[in-house]
Design a protein around this motif. Structure first.
Motif, PDB file in Angstrom:
ATOM      1  N   ASP A 227       0.828  -1.211   0.000  1.00  0.00           N
ATOM      2  CA  ASP A 227       0.000   0.000   0.000  1.00  0.00           C
ATOM      3  C   ASP A 227       0.860   1.258   0.000  1.00  0.00           C
ATOM      4  O   ASP A 227       0.596   2.216  -0.737  1.00  0.00           O
ATOM      5  CB  ASP A 227      -0.921   0.008   1.227  1.00  0.00           C
ATOM      6  N   GLN A 228       1.906   1.268   0.841  1.00  0.00           N
ATOM      7  CA  GLN A 228       2.766   2.444   0.923  1.00  0.00           C
ATOM      8  C   GLN A 228       3.534   2.669  -0.369  1.00  0.00           C
ATOM      9  O   GLN A 228       3.639   3.799  -0.876  1.00  0.00           O
ATOM     10  CB  GLN A 228       3.733   2.278   2.095  1.00  0.00           C
ATOM     11  N   LEU A 229       4.065   1.585  -0.945  1.00  0.00           N
ATOM     12  CA  LEU A 229       4.830   1.720  -2.173  1.00  0.00           C
ATOM     13  C   LEU A 229       3.950   2.100  -3.350  1.00  0.00           C
ATOM     14  O   LEU A 229       4.407   2.778  -4.277  1.00  0.00           O
ATOM     15  CB  LEU A 229       5.575   0.417  -2.475  1.00  0.00           C
ATOM     16  N   ARG A 230       2.689   1.692  -3.325  1.00  0.00           N
ATOM     17  CA  ARG A 230       1.792   2.074  -4.416  1.00  0.00           C
ATOM     18  C   ARG A 230       1.583   3.594  -4.422  1.00  0.00           C
ATOM     19  O   ARG A 230       1.545   4.225  -5.474  1.00  0.00           O
ATOM     20  CB  ARG A 230       0.453   1.354  -4.295  1.00  0.00           C
ATOM     21  N   GLU A 231       1.446   4.177  -3.234  1.00  0.00           N
ATOM     22  CA  GLU A 231       1.314   5.633  -3.151  1.00  0.00           C
ATOM     23  C   GLU A 231       2.552   6.319  -3.715  1.00  0.00           C
ATOM     24  O   GLU A 231       2.452   7.284  -4.476  1.00  0.00           O
ATOM     25  CB  GLU A 231       1.094   6.051  -1.698  1.00  0.00           C
ATOM     26  N   ASP A 232       3.734   5.813  -3.328  1.00  0.00           N
ATOM     27  CA  ASP A 232       4.983   6.405  -3.824  1.00  0.00           C
ATOM     28  C   ASP A 232       5.111   6.240  -5.333  1.00  0.00           C
ATOM     29  O   ASP A 232       5.474   7.178  -6.049  1.00  0.00           O
ATOM     30  CB  ASP A 232       6.183   5.742  -3.143  1.00  0.00           C
ATOM     31  N   ALA A 233       4.820   5.020  -5.817  1.00  0.00           N
ATOM     32  CA  ALA A 233       4.960   4.754  -7.246  1.00  0.00           C
ATOM     33  C   ALA A 233       3.993   5.600  -8.060  1.00  0.00           C
ATOM     34  O   ALA A 233       4.343   6.108  -9.143  1.00  0.00           O
ATOM     35  CB  ALA A 233       4.737   3.269  -7.534  1.00  0.00           C
ATOM     36  N   ASP A 234       2.764   5.777  -7.561  1.00  0.00           N
ATOM     37  CA  ASP A 234       1.793   6.613  -8.276  1.00  0.00           C
ATOM     38  C   ASP A 234       2.289   8.052  -8.386  1.00  0.00           C
ATOM     39  O   ASP A 234       2.163   8.692  -9.442  1.00  0.00           O
ATOM     40  CB  ASP A 234       0.435   6.583  -7.561  1.00  0.00           C
ATOM     41  N   ALA A 235       2.865   8.560  -7.284  1.00  0.00           N
ATOM     42  CA  ALA A 235       3.366   9.936  -7.301  1.00  0.00           C
ATOM     43  C   ALA A 235       4.542  10.083  -8.277  1.00  0.00           C
ATOM     44  O   ALA A 235       4.587  11.023  -9.076  1.00  0.00           O
ATOM     45  CB  ALA A 235       3.792  10.360  -5.892  1.00  0.00           C
ATOM     46  N   LEU A 236       5.492   9.155  -8.225  1.00  0.00           N
ATOM     47  CA  LEU A 236       6.647   9.225  -9.109  1.00  0.00           C
ATOM     48  C   LEU A 236       6.237   9.059 -10.575  1.00  0.00           C
ATOM     49  O   LEU A 236       6.779   9.739 -11.462  1.00  0.00           O
ATOM     50  CB  LEU A 236       7.661   8.149  -8.724  1.00  0.00           C
ATOM     51  N   ASP A 237       5.289   8.159 -10.834  1.00  0.00           N
ATOM     52  CA  ASP A 237       4.823   7.985 -12.211  1.00  0.00           C
ATOM     53  C   ASP A 237       4.157   9.252 -12.730  1.00  0.00           C
ATOM     54  O   ASP A 237       4.288   9.602 -13.907  1.00  0.00           O
ATOM     55  CB  ASP A 237       3.849   6.809 -12.298  1.00  0.00           C
TER      56      ASP A 237
END
Length: 347
Positions: A227-237
């Protein structure tokens, strides 16, 4: 009068939340194999979806990979009909293809689900993946050295597909089936024996060891990490998409399978964002996303950050990336060898 068993109530609530944004009278399909997780989901959907003013049906995919798979599929379909789901479709797929048996079966399954949703006019297809499945996905990604997007695991929503049960465990779905008197099918390849799919062996061997050594709650911790990495990945993408949009040469991102990027526009961008932008550029030019590795992306990146006149970088899909006249050109491997034939950015 006593209410439903707490785990039954949790499954129904999860389904209700998952379909809350869909239009009134929308058709919602459950992808049901007849196994514990998907049968529990089917039962929860049969109860909860009609109470939201929407319709609930099911689709059963027969991969044809095991003897008697057609009987298993039709038994699952009969169970779905007995629960009150309608329509119920059984689809046979060809589960052969590139990437190994598991990947080929997954590709065929999702293609069939998308096709059935379109054929039946369904607004969503519910999948029975649980918290345990999410934990296994993260663990496999870690073992393979995958990036943040892979470690973010399975999203709750992607296109027409939705996963209501990612907050529930296999113990929860087993309790739902037991409480409702359902008789799920038990896939023999889920035993974790030698020769079974890798995910099954992770489930049977690796996670229990982690639980014994690190203590209980490993699966929940891995799911939280996703869940945490999905938030980060969405922001970076999102930043990468914006950066690439700024760096693209005027005239559109893709022309005849070629993407042309202004080097100067990406040079000062943080590594994580710039490399994501380069990956997007390669995929936009036609590189198969599943074959594009970090090694390819880092080689492209060196054309921007460590330029010493090196030659083109070979990419999957018979593409190359080459630097020329202040631009990075990603396109078919039939470009002229003389980079001076590529026009400068202000031409």
């Amino acid at each position: 009068m006593a209410g439903p068993h707490p785990r039954v109530a949790a499954a129904r609530s999860a389904v209700t939340a998952a379909v809350a944004d869909l239009p009134d009278d929308a058709l919602v399909l459950v992808a049901c194999s007849g196994g514990t997780d998907s049968l529990a989901l089917a039962a929860a959907a049969a109860f909860a979806v009609p109470r939201t003013g929407r319709r609930a049906g099911a689709v059963v995919v027969d991969h044809g990979l095991q003897p008697g798979s057609d009987e298993v599929a039709h038994r699952a379909a009969a169970q779905c009909r007995a629960l009150g789901l309608d329509p119920v479709a059984v689809v046979r797929v060809d589960a052969t293809g590139p990437g190994g048996p598991e990947a080929a079966a997954r590709t065929a399954r999702y293609a069939a689900l998308d096709a059935e949703a379109a054929r039946l006019g369904a607004a969503a297809v519910l999948l029975g993946h649980t918290l345990d499945d999410q934990a296994e996905t993260v663990l496999l990604g870690l073992a393979r050295g995958s990036g943040a997007r892979a470690l973010a695991g399975m999203p709750r929503v992607r296109g027409v597909l939705r996963r209501p049960l990612l907050g529930l465990t296999r113990q929860d779905t087993a309790a739902v089936c037991a409480e409702l008197g359902l008789d799920p099918w038990h896939d023999p390849t889920n035993r974790g024996a030698p020769g079974d799919p890798l995910r099954s062996r992770v489930r049977a061997e690796v996670l229990p060891v982690l639980e014994r050594v690190l203590g209980p709650g490993v699966a929940h911790a891995l799911a939280r990490t996703a869940d945490q990495l999905r938030e980060d990945a969405d922001a970076l993408d999102g930043h990468a998409e914006a950066a690439l949009g700024t760096a693209l040469r005027p005239g559109g991102p893709v022309q005849a399978g070629r993407v042309v990027v202004d080097v100067a526009a990406l040079e000062g961008v943080p590594d994580a964002v710039r490399r994501r932008a380069l990956r997007r550029a390669a995929v936009a030019a036609g590189a198969p996303a599943g074959s594009l590795t970090r090694t390819h992306v880092l080689a492209m990146d060196r054309l921007l950050t460590h330029w010493h006149g090196q030659g083109p970088v070979a990419l999957p899909g018979r593409l190359v990336a080459r630097r020329a006249c202040g631009t990075l050109v990603v396109g078919p491997d039939d470009e002229p060898a003389d980079d001076r034939t590529v026009p400068p950015a202000d031409a």
